[in-house]
Design a protein around this motif. Structure first.
Motif, short mmCIF file in Angstrom:
data_model
loop_
_atom_site.label_atom_id
_atom_site.label_comp_id
_atom_site.label_asym_id
_atom_site.label_seq_id
_atom_site.Cartn_x
_atom_site.Cartn_y
_atom_site.Cartn_z
N THR A 1 -3.21 -3.67 -3.59
CA THR A 1 -3.95 -3.76 -2.34
C THR A 1 -3.95 -2.38 -1.72
OG1 THR A 1 -4.26 -5.10 -0.34
CG2 THR A 1 -2.00 -4.39 -0.83
N VAL A 2 -4.70 -2.21 -0.67
CA VAL A 2 -4.73 -0.92 0.03
C VAL A 2 -4.80 -1.18 1.53
CG1 VAL A 2 -7.25 -0.68 -0.22
CG2 VAL A 2 -5.83 1.37 0.10
N VAL A 3 -3.96 -0.47 2.27
CA VAL A 3 -3.91 -0.59 3.73
C VAL A 3 -3.93 0.82 4.32
CG1 VAL A 3 -2.55 -1.36 5.72
CG2 VAL A 3 -2.61 -2.75 3.65
N ASP A 4 -4.90 1.09 5.17
CA ASP A 4 -5.03 2.40 5.81
C ASP A 4 -5.00 3.54 4.80
OD1 ASP A 4 -5.15 1.15 8.32
OD2 ASP A 4 -2.96 1.23 8.55
N GLY A 5 -5.66 3.34 3.66
CA GLY A 5 -5.75 4.38 2.65
C GLY A 5 -4.52 4.52 1.77
N VAL A 6 -3.51 3.68 1.96
CA VAL A 6 -2.28 3.73 1.16
C VAL A 6 -2.30 2.57 0.17
CG1 VAL A 6 0.24 3.65 1.19
CG2 VAL A 6 -1.00 4.80 3.04
N ASP A 7 -2.16 2.91 -1.12
CA ASP A 7 -2.13 1.89 -2.15
C ASP A 7 -0.75 1.26 -2.26
OD1 ASP A 7 -4.81 2.00 -3.55
OD2 ASP A 7 -4.23 4.13 -3.63
N HIS A 8 -0.75 -0.03 -2.47
CA HIS A 8 0.47 -0.79 -2.73
C HIS A 8 0.21 -1.59 -4.00
CE1 HIS A 8 2.30 -0.13 1.28
NE2 HIS A 8 1.04 -0.01 1.64
N ALA A 9 1.20 -1.66 -4.88
CA ALA A 9 1.02 -2.38 -6.13
C ALA A 9 2.35 -2.94 -6.59
CB ALA A 9 0.44 -1.45 -7.19
N MET A 10 2.27 -3.99 -7.38
CA MET A 10 3.48 -4.58 -7.97
C MET A 10 3.11 -5.21 -9.30
SD MET A 10 4.16 -8.22 -6.12
CE MET A 10 3.06 -9.60 -6.47
#
Length: 177
Positions: free
Chosen positions: A26-35
């Motif tokens: 996912t991406v929030v405020d231009g920051v990618d998060h992944a798992m």
């Protein structure tokens, strides 16, 4: 009253279920998060829905709840290193996706190029699952890699791939065996 389940036996039993491997992003405020997730499955064909389970104390959990959209890369055997990387808790967020070839979906989520298939989802429901949340997603887009067919599998804390058999579930229904 519920019987107490031995933790070691429970983990051992779950480890004996072979599964495919995905990276959910996912991406929030231009920051990618992944798992990395093996707790992923289809829910419905009509409407098209899937689910993934996210650990409540992970950074990804809060980010995906905030964004409401997520991508799923169903990993090919070649993505073993990416699977291990995105399974590492506490890895730095800055630059975390740059080491792996990827592209962006229509929702802006990161999708790994070393995938067999890619889904983009909008969260339809969130259910309590103990120490995890069960995220049900409406599938907004689905794509497949037409020329790759070697899935990354996970069994008893080890990676593997499949050896194809000539038999399928259709073989047994048609009485061909």
């Amino acid at each position: 009253m519920r019987d107490v389940v031995d933790d070691t036996a429970f983990r051992g039993a779950l480890g004996r279920f072979a599964s495919g491997v995905t990276v959910v992003s996912t991406v929030v405020d231009g920051v990618d998060h992944a798992m990395t997730a093996s707790a992923f499955t289809s829910v419905s064909m009509n409407p098209p829905q899937v689910l993934v389970c996210a650990h409540k104390v992970s950074r990804f959990h809060d980010a995906v709840l905030e964004s409401g959209v997520w991508g799923v890369s169903v990993l090919a055997e070649a993505a073993q290193e990416a699977s291990a990387w995105f399974a590492w808790r506490g890895r730095p967020l800055d630059g975390q996706i740059e080491r792996f070839a990827h592209h962006r979906g229509d929702t802006g989520v990161m999708l790994l190029d070393d995938g067999l298939a890619w889904l983009e989802c909008r969260t339809a429901a969130v259910h309590d699952g103990g120490d995890h949340s069960i995220l049900v997603g409406d599938v907004l887009a689905a794509r497949v890699h037409e020329f790759e067919d070697t899935p990354l599998l996970y069994y008893r804390s080890h990676y593997g791939t499949i050896m194809r058999s000539d038999a399928s579930e259709k073989t047994y229904r048609q009485g061909e065996r």
